[in-house]
Design a protein around this motif. Structure first.
Motif, PDB file in Angstrom:
ATOM      1  N   GLY A 162       3.868   9.420  -2.315  1.00  0.00           N
ATOM      2  CA  GLY A 162       4.278  10.301  -1.221  1.00  0.00           C
ATOM      3  C   GLY A 162       3.160  10.705  -0.288  1.00  0.00           C
ATOM      4  O   GLY A 162       3.394  11.462   0.661  1.00  0.00           O
ATOM      5  N   LYS A 163       1.939  10.242  -0.532  1.00  0.00           N
ATOM      6  CA  LYS A 163       0.812  10.624   0.330  1.00  0.00           C
ATOM      7  C   LYS A 163       0.979  10.005   1.718  1.00  0.00           C
ATOM      8  O   LYS A 163       1.302   8.822   1.846  1.00  0.00           O
ATOM      9  CB  LYS A 163      -0.490  10.130  -0.298  1.00  0.00           C
ATOM     10  CG  LYS A 163      -1.753  10.582   0.424  1.00  0.00           C
ATOM     11  CD  LYS A 163      -2.088  12.038   0.151  1.00  0.00           C
ATOM     12  CE  LYS A 163      -2.591  12.242  -1.246  1.00  0.00           C
ATOM     13  NZ  LYS A 163      -3.111  13.619  -1.458  1.00  0.00           N
ATOM     14  N   PRO A 164       0.759  10.763   2.800  1.00  0.00           N
ATOM     15  CA  PRO A 164       0.826  10.191   4.144  1.00  0.00           C
ATOM     16  C   PRO A 164      -0.122   9.003   4.303  1.00  0.00           C
ATOM     17  O   PRO A 164      -1.228   8.988   3.747  1.00  0.00           O
ATOM     18  CB  PRO A 164       0.426  11.359   5.046  1.00  0.00           C
ATOM     19  CG  PRO A 164       0.847  12.566   4.285  1.00  0.00           C
ATOM     20  CD  PRO A 164       0.574  12.226   2.839  1.00  0.00           C
ATOM     21  N   LEU A 165       0.334   8.022   5.088  1.00  0.00           N
ATOM     22  CA  LEU A 165      -0.406   6.767   5.269  1.00  0.00           C
ATOM     23  C   LEU A 165      -0.751   6.598   6.739  1.00  0.00           C
ATOM     24  O   LEU A 165       0.086   6.817   7.623  1.00  0.00           O
ATOM     25  CB  LEU A 165       0.455   5.602   4.786  1.00  0.00           C
ATOM     26  CG  LEU A 165      -0.178   4.212   4.764  1.00  0.00           C
ATOM     27  CD1 LEU A 165      -1.355   4.168   3.797  1.00  0.00           C
ATOM     28  CD2 LEU A 165       0.875   3.171   4.369  1.00  0.00           C
ATOM     29  N   LEU A 166      -2.002   6.182   6.995  1.00  0.00           N
ATOM     30  CA  LEU A 166      -2.489   5.961   8.361  1.00  0.00           C
ATOM     31  C   LEU A 166      -2.735   4.472   8.569  1.00  0.00           C
ATOM     32  O   LEU A 166      -3.212   3.777   7.677  1.00  0.00           O
ATOM     33  CB  LEU A 166      -3.764   6.769   8.600  1.00  0.00           C
ATOM     34  CG  LEU A 166      -4.357   6.772  10.010  1.00  0.00           C
ATOM     35  CD1 LEU A 166      -5.092   8.086  10.268  1.00  0.00           C
ATOM     36  CD2 LEU A 166      -5.333   5.610  10.236  1.00  0.00           C
ATOM     37  N   PHE A 167      -2.425   3.998   9.772  1.00  0.00           N
ATOM     38  CA  PHE A 167      -2.621   2.595  10.144  1.00  0.00           C
ATOM     39  C   PHE A 167      -3.487   2.546  11.395  1.00  0.00           C
ATOM     40  O   PHE A 167      -3.253   3.277  12.358  1.00  0.00           O
ATOM     41  CB  PHE A 167      -1.266   1.940  10.408  1.00  0.00           C
ATOM     42  CG  PHE A 167      -1.335   0.488  10.777  1.00  0.00           C
ATOM     43  CD1 PHE A 167      -1.655  -0.470   9.828  1.00  0.00           C
ATOM     44  CD2 PHE A 167      -1.063   0.073  12.074  1.00  0.00           C
ATOM     45  CE1 PHE A 167      -1.699  -1.821  10.166  1.00  0.00           C
ATOM     46  CE2 PHE A 167      -1.105  -1.274  12.421  1.00  0.00           C
ATOM     47  CZ  PHE A 167      -1.423  -2.222  11.458  1.00  0.00           C
ATOM     48  N   ASN A 168      -4.499   1.671  11.377  1.00  0.00           N
ATOM     49  CA  ASN A 168      -5.451   1.553  12.480  1.00  0.00           C
ATOM     50  C   ASN A 168      -5.142   0.315  13.297  1.00  0.00           C
ATOM     51  O   ASN A 168      -5.174  -0.803  12.783  1.00  0.00           O
ATOM     52  CB  ASN A 168      -6.878   1.486  11.929  1.00  0.00           C
ATOM     53  CG  ASN A 168      -7.923   1.373  13.042  1.00  0.00           C
ATOM     54  OD1 ASN A 168      -7.655   1.674  14.197  1.00  0.00           O
ATOM     55  ND2 ASN A 168      -9.113   0.928  12.687  1.00  0.00           N
ATOM     56  N   GLN A 169      -4.850   0.515  14.592  1.00  0.00           N
ATOM     57  CA  GLN A 169      -4.566  -0.603  15.486  1.00  0.00           C
ATOM     58  C   GLN A 169      -5.734  -0.778  16.454  1.00  0.00           C
ATOM     59  O   GLN A 169      -6.134   0.175  17.119  1.00  0.00           O
ATOM     60  CB  GLN A 169      -3.291  -0.351  16.286  1.00  0.00           C
ATOM     61  CG  GLN A 169      -2.062  -0.076  15.435  1.00  0.00           C
ATOM     62  CD  GLN A 169      -0.806  -0.702  16.007  1.00  0.00           C
ATOM     63  OE1 GLN A 169      -0.672  -1.911  16.009  1.00  0.00           O
ATOM     64  NE2 GLN A 169       0.112   0.122  16.460  1.00  0.00           N
ATOM     65  N   ILE A 170      -6.231  -2.008  16.542  1.00  0.00           N
ATOM     66  CA  ILE A 170      -7.309  -2.310  17.481  1.00  0.00           C
ATOM     67  C   ILE A 170      -7.066  -3.699  18.053  1.00  0.00           C
ATOM     68  O   ILE A 170      -6.772  -4.643  17.310  1.00  0.00           O
ATOM     69  CB  ILE A 170      -8.698  -2.216  16.794  1.00  0.00           C
ATOM     70  CG1 ILE A 170      -9.830  -2.450  17.797  1.00  0.00           C
ATOM     71  CG2 ILE A 170      -8.805  -3.141  15.595  1.00  0.00           C
ATOM     72  CD1 ILE A 170     -11.204  -2.094  17.256  1.00  0.00           C
ATOM     73  N   ALA A 171      -7.142  -3.817  19.368  1.00  0.00           N
ATOM     74  CA  ALA A 171      -6.865  -5.092  20.035  1.00  0.00           C
ATOM     75  C   ALA A 171      -7.824  -6.161  19.539  1.00  0.00           C
ATOM     76  O   ALA A 171      -9.042  -5.960  19.504  1.00  0.00           O
ATOM     77  CB  ALA A 171      -6.998  -4.928  21.550  1.00  0.00           C
ATOM     78  N   ILE A 181       0.837  -1.201   0.000  1.00  0.00           N
ATOM     79  CA  ILE A 181       0.000   0.000   0.000  1.00  0.00           C
ATOM     80  C   ILE A 181       0.876   1.257   0.000  1.00  0.00           C
ATOM     81  O   ILE A 181       0.590   2.228  -0.709  1.00  0.00           O
ATOM     82  CB  ILE A 181      -0.956  -0.022   1.210  1.00  0.00           C
ATOM     83  CG1 ILE A 181      -1.956  -1.183   1.064  1.00  0.00           C
ATOM     84  CG2 ILE A 181      -1.682   1.308   1.351  1.00  0.00           C
ATOM     85  CD1 ILE A 181      -2.651  -1.554   2.358  1.00  0.00           C
ATOM     86  N   ARG A 182       1.953   1.220   0.785  1.00  0.00           N
ATOM     87  CA  ARG A 182       2.873   2.355   0.813  1.00  0.00           C
ATOM     88  C   ARG A 182       3.390   2.673  -0.589  1.00  0.00           C
ATOM     89  O   ARG A 182       3.499   3.840  -0.980  1.00  0.00           O
ATOM     90  CB  ARG A 182       4.037   2.019   1.748  1.00  0.00           C
ATOM     91  CG  ARG A 182       5.182   3.023   1.824  1.00  0.00           C
ATOM     92  CD  ARG A 182       4.808   4.269   2.573  1.00  0.00           C
ATOM     93  NE  ARG A 182       4.186   5.277   1.738  1.00  0.00           N
ATOM     94  CZ  ARG A 182       3.622   6.383   2.194  1.00  0.00           C
ATOM     95  NH1 ARG A 182       3.576   6.636   3.482  1.00  0.00           N
ATOM     96  NH2 ARG A 182       3.077   7.253   1.370  1.00  0.00           N
ATOM     97  N   ARG A 183       3.691   1.647  -1.366  1.00  0.00           N
ATOM     98  CA  ARG A 183       4.218   1.866  -2.713  1.00  0.00           C
ATOM     99  C   ARG A 183       3.175   2.494  -3.626  1.00  0.00           C
ATOM    100  O   ARG A 183       3.487   3.408  -4.399  1.00  0.00           O
ATOM    101  CB  ARG A 183       4.725   0.544  -3.309  1.00  0.00           C
ATOM    102  CG  ARG A 183       6.042   0.059  -2.690  1.00  0.00           C
ATOM    103  CD  ARG A 183       6.668  -1.034  -3.517  1.00  0.00           C
ATOM    104  NE  ARG A 183       5.889  -2.271  -3.494  1.00  0.00           N
ATOM    105  CZ  ARG A 183       6.064  -3.246  -2.615  1.00  0.00           C
ATOM    106  NH1 ARG A 183       6.990  -3.142  -1.659  1.00  0.00           N
ATOM    107  NH2 ARG A 183       5.337  -4.343  -2.675  1.00  0.00           N
ATOM    108  N   VAL A 184       1.934   2.052  -3.545  1.00  0.00           N
ATOM    109  CA  VAL A 184       0.937   2.555  -4.501  1.00  0.00           C
ATOM    110  C   VAL A 184       0.449   3.960  -4.143  1.00  0.00           C
ATOM    111  O   VAL A 184      -0.009   4.688  -5.034  1.00  0.00           O
ATOM    112  CB  VAL A 184      -0.276   1.603  -4.660  1.00  0.00           C
ATOM    113  CG1 VAL A 184       0.167   0.235  -5.120  1.00  0.00           C
ATOM    114  CG2 VAL A 184      -1.111   1.533  -3.407  1.00  0.00           C
TER     115      VAL A 184
END
Length: 294
Positions: free
Chosen positions: A203-212, A197-200
């Motif tokens: 340069g747009k900022p990328l967000l990651f969602n962490q949930i237990a 996803i980072r590659r596609v």
């Protein structure tokens, strides 16, 4: 904690934070008390739809939230925490594009830092649940473009809940090509997929969602930074910790025949003094600083 403030808007301050080194953590809060505790530890909060649906309605995160309730909550948060970043989950924009635009304008006026707009269609699901359905990409992009046209300072996170591998990359690429500030692909299942996803998104900022207990791997901020992630939201650490702590406290109260545990001399035991001191700090924090505007 904060070392100072600027006179720029809340959205611009969040952009500057995201553009800085490392992955920016935003902690999910579900009511004013959880926000009061989170504010003691972190500079940024995420107004989680999961947490708000659970705390305000006692219902799962499947589309029950009414936008006036969310706006009122964010207004209370901004009043108590004038210098914290506030990223707000607005689900699918409450279905209708015109409603989404109205909510975005309201949130910007009351001082939200940013919003997350997803491409799910109703009935919606938590981003880490099975059975998610997404809008046709063009339909979502039209809604997103309207929202972008109605903000002036607010950070907009474009989120896709696509689950098919080819569709994930197609949508991530399309979202990155818009004027959205950040891209979120929810429910990412591996580090390799974060890299793809980072590659596609370029340069747009990328967000990651962490949930237990969710579908995504448990990763540290350092690991996320190495993977090219710019923002990490932690949707439910406060909610789930409160759930466990309350369950254990009430089970202990029952075992003790209703006798409350001792507070004096126990550093981890919260009593009326500790609780009141926490809330009194919100009064001081809400007072404007000399020469500083929101």
């Amino acid at each position: 904690m904060f070392h100072g403030t600027t006179a720029s808007g809340h959205g611009q301050r969040l952009r500057e934070e995201i553009a800085g080194p490392g992955a920016t953590p935003l902690i999910g809060v579900y009511d004013m008390y959880s926000a009061s505790i989170a504010a003691e530890h972190y500079d940024g909060m995420f107004v989680s739809g999961f947490g708000f649906a659970a705390s305000y309605y006692g219902l799962p995160d499947i589309g029950f939230i009414a936008w006036p309730d969310m706006v009122a909550f964010v207004e209370r948060l901004r009043g108590a925490f004038p210098r914290h970043h506030l990223l707000v989950d607005i689900d699918d924009g409450y279905v209708d594009p015109e409603v989404a635009c109205h909510v975005v304008r309201r949130l910007e006026r009351i001082g939200a830092s940013g919003v997350i707009l997803e491409d799910q269609k109703r009935p919606r699901r938590c981003g880490h649940a099975d059975g998610k359905q997404v809008l046709p990409l063009e339909e979502y992009l039209e809604k997103l473009e309207l929202v972008l046209a109605n903000r002036t300072d607010l950070v907009v996170v474009a989120r896709t809940d696509a689950t098919e591998e080819e569709d994930i990359l197609r949508r991530a690429r399309a979202l990155a090509a818009t004027d959205a500030d950040v891209v979120l692909v929810d429910g990412v299942r591996s580090e390799e997929w974060i890299r793809r996803i980072r590659r596609v998104v370029g340069g747009k900022p990328l967000l990651f969602n962490q949930i237990a207990g969710g579908k995504s791997p448990r990763l540290s901020l350092s690991e996320l930074t190495e993977l090219g992630v710019d923002v990490a939201i932690y949707s439910t650490p406060c909610l789930f910790a409160a759930h466990q702590a309350m369950d254990e406290a009430l089970a202990g109260l029952k075992v003790a025949d209703g006798r409350l545990p001792a507070v004096a001399g126990q550093s981890r035991q919260i009593g009326v003094r500790e609780s009141t001191e926490l809330l009194e700090r919100n009064i001081a924090a809400s007072r404007p600083l000399a020469g500083v505007t929101a």
